[in-house]
Design a protein around this motif. Structure first.
Motif, mmCIF file in Angstrom:
data_model
loop_
_atom_site.group_PDB
_atom_site.id
_atom_site.type_symbol
_atom_site.label_atom_id
_atom_site.label_comp_id
_atom_site.label_asym_id
_atom_site.label_seq_id
_atom_site.Cartn_x
_atom_site.Cartn_y
_atom_site.Cartn_z
ATOM 1 N N LEU A 1 0.815 -1.214 0.000
ATOM 2 C CA LEU A 1 0.000 0.000 0.000
ATOM 3 C C LEU A 1 0.851 1.268 0.000
ATOM 4 C CD1 LEU A 1 -2.707 -1.152 2.574
ATOM 5 C CD2 LEU A 1 -3.098 -0.697 0.153
ATOM 6 N N THR B 1 -3.539 7.071 -8.720
ATOM 7 C CA THR B 1 -2.733 6.402 -7.695
ATOM 8 C C THR B 1 -3.628 5.749 -6.651
ATOM 9 O OG1 THR B 1 -0.984 8.057 -7.986
ATOM 10 C CG2 THR B 1 -0.881 6.702 -6.012
ATOM 11 N N LEU C 1 -3.950 1.525 -5.564
ATOM 12 C CA LEU C 1 -3.346 1.223 -4.255
ATOM 13 C C LEU C 1 -3.406 -0.277 -3.913
ATOM 14 C CD1 LEU C 1 -4.366 4.105 -1.802
ATOM 15 C CD2 LEU C 1 -2.058 3.429 -2.487
ATOM 16 N N CYS D 1 -6.801 -0.420 5.893
ATOM 17 C CA CYS D 1 -7.415 0.728 5.221
ATOM 18 C C CYS D 1 -8.723 1.165 5.866
ATOM 19 C CB CYS D 1 -7.653 0.403 3.756
ATOM 20 S SG CYS D 1 -6.130 0.297 2.784
ATOM 21 N N LEU E 1 -1.940 7.691 3.859
ATOM 22 C CA LEU E 1 -1.776 7.315 2.450
ATOM 23 C C LEU E 1 -2.091 8.503 1.539
ATOM 24 C CD1 LEU E 1 -3.379 3.739 2.467
ATOM 25 C CD2 LEU E 1 -0.991 4.278 1.975
ATOM 26 N N THR F 1 3.175 1.763 -3.187
ATOM 27 C CA THR F 1 2.401 2.204 -4.353
ATOM 28 C C THR F 1 2.101 3.698 -4.265
ATOM 29 O OG1 THR F 1 1.379 0.016 -4.521
ATOM 30 C CG2 THR F 1 0.305 1.820 -5.687
ATOM 31 N N ALA F 2 1.704 4.141 -3.077
ATOM 32 C CA ALA F 2 1.429 5.572 -2.890
ATOM 33 C C ALA F 2 2.688 6.409 -3.129
ATOM 34 C CB ALA F 2 0.893 5.813 -1.481
#
Length: 521
Positions: free
Chosen positions: A390, A407, A411, A507, A516, A393-394
């Motif tokens: 997570l 984006t 995620l 999340c 994030l 990727t961010a």
């Protein structure tokens, strides 16, 4: 052909040499003795006849030629009785097998129907209560808890529950990749508004992120395994679904032809265009998957069955669009409407995603001893891999200058589709079609290159190989690895479920979502 009976009846009696002089010629006594031998010969003939009947197979209609001269009437009468009994037994077997097939089919329908109904009820309840947490995930925890409690109190009840839902679990396992296909079929719609430069950035994040997640999960598992040094034990055997048959292929082909022609002649015969196109679009998707699954292994390395599946559906949509002059994008819109009142073929397939999450409970319960024994390696690796996926990727999205909305959409790239869609629903402005497509493409990359990459990185332990694969490429990577390395399948199945679970739990925390979003910018 001269029979033994005829020889004995017409051959003169010859006495032994030392008694020959005492028997006068043409005396009546030899006749009596001859009659006695005739009776014996008749009994011998009858025994021979019976042996002929008993020695022949009951389902053979052509009798032995040696038996035809005995007594044709009796022989045919006995053979008729034998054939009737044989036909009765065969019809009994056919009736039994038909009954067994019907019972198995009903068992599958009931068990799968209960899982689907449970998923549907949980969705409605969570929507009514305005709860954003994935409903299927909650249901999975409930099922696992029930099985665990039953196992500790009434073990036989837990076993019976597992056996009852086994047909549904095998059905889900057999068709699992098919439930991911709709996002690939409608990929042209998902990316039509995305600039080419952004598309290349997303592709770079998919490939680079998959490799990074694989490495992190694998090395974490190896490091923890060295610390705990737990001895490997055999995993619980896992049932495998049956392969596809030619009957299934021909049946779906017939459905495709009939429904395709009907849709061309009567575009709204089922009420709407989406419903009318549903049968042939669904059939084309299934046919592509069955054909792709039957390809040689070397071909499937490059041309994965799910690609064949998506292409088959797209070609069917294109053919219908050309012949009906309705437009390719319009037909793709019929494939995945995202409207429960007017579902398309893709909506039907994606409707099984919740049941996939619920099935995780049974897989985890089946491997509970393995999870307990290797809890340190499994949980540590999965949590680290989910958090890394997570946040990396961010961060990479921001570094390469990818648009924030895109984006956010990518995620959960390493989490299975059902839970990935739930995760992006926590955020504003996410493109769910792009999310599903990115998840599937990540799985395809893993399915094609996971074994070679694991070998290059030096991962030899089945625990590390299984966890690294499932944590980075979810279900498609799991299917590819377990096909060649069945010893890694239990760890793949566990990590596959737990990665999505921990990703969703993380999340669901507002502070995590805020952090994030702060990284994405």
């Amino acid at each position: 052909m001269v029979t033994p009976s005829a020889i004995l009846q017409f051959t003169p009696f010859i006495a032994p040499h030392h008694h020959r002089s005492k028997i006068p010629a043409f005396s009546p006594k030899p006749k009596k003795i001859s009659s006695l031998f005739s009776v014996l010969a008749e009994k011998t003939s009858r025994n021979h006849e019976n042996s002929c009947l008993n020695s022949r197979p009951t389902n053979v209609l052509i009798p032995d030629s040696r038996c035809l001269l005995q007594n044709p009437h009796k022989l045919n009468q006995k053979r008729g009785i034998v054939l009737v009994k044989s036909m009765d037994s065969e019809s009994g077997l056919t009736s039994t097998s038909l009954t067994s097939t019907v019972v198995k089919l009903l068992h599958l329908v009931v068990s799968l129907g209960i899982i689907l109904a449970m998923d549907n009820l949980l969705k409605k309840a969570f929507v009514a209560a305005s709860i954003k947490f994935p409903s299927a995930l909650f249901g999975m925890f409930c099922i696992f808890t029930i099985l665990t409690v039953l196992d500790s109190t009434v073990p036989n009840a837990a076993t019976a529950l597992m056996n009852f839902f086994q047909p549904a679990l095998l059905f889900i396992q057999r068709w699992l990749p098919l439930f991911y296909v709709p996002s690939l079929v409608v990929l042209p719609l998902a990316v039509k508004d995305i600039p080419a430069a952004s598309g290349l950035k997303i592709l770079f994040i998919i490939v680079g992120g998959w490799l990074a997640s694989l490495s992190v999960a694998g090395y974490t598992a190896i490091a923890v395994r060295k610390m705990v040094n737990t001895e490997m034990i055999p995993a619980e055997p896992m049932a495998k679904p049956s392969p596809f048959s030619s009957v299934e292929l021909w049946a779906w082909s017939g459905i495709f032809l009939i429904s395709f022609v009907s849709a061309l002649l009567y575009p709204t015969v089922l009420g709407t265009n989406a419903r009318t196109c549903l049968p042939f679009l669904l059939a084309s998707t299934v046919i592509g998957y069955i054909v792709g699954s039957g390809l040689p292994f070397d071909v499937k390395k490059v041309f994965h069955p799910i690609i064949c599946c998506a292409l088959s559906a797209d070609l069917a949509a294109l053919a219908y669009a050309q012949l009906s002059r309705s437009g390719f994008n319009s037909v793709l819109g019929y494939y995945l409407t995202k409207a429960s009142s007017n579902p398309g073929a893709g909506d039907i397939l994606m409707g099984f995603l919740g049941s996939v999450i619920l099935s995780f409970a049974f897989s985890m319960f089946q491997q509970r001893k393995l999870v307990k024994r290797h809890a340190a390696e499994i949980f540590t690796s999965v949590i680290v891999a989910a958090v890394f996926s997570l946040y990396s990727t961010a961060l990479i999205g921001r570094l390469v200058g990818l648009e924030p909305s895109l984006t956010i959409s990518i995620l959960p790239r390493c989490i299975t589709v059902a839970l990935a869609l739930s995760i992006v629903s926590f955020f504003e402005g996410a493109n769910t079609s792009l999310t599903a497509a990115v998840v599937v493409v990540t799985g395809l990359v893993g399915a094609n290159f996971v074994q070679t990459t694991l070998d290059k990185l030096g991962f030899r332990d089945p625990i590390a190989r299984g966890i690294a694969t499932a944590s980075s490429a979810h279900g498609l990577g799991t299917a590819a690895l377990s096909a060649k390395e069945p010893e890694a399948l239990p760890f793949c199945a566990i990590a596959y479920a737990l990665t999505g679970i921990f990703g969703s739990l993380i999340c669901s925390v507002p502070a995590v979502r805020s952090s994030l979003l702060a990284i994405i910018g």
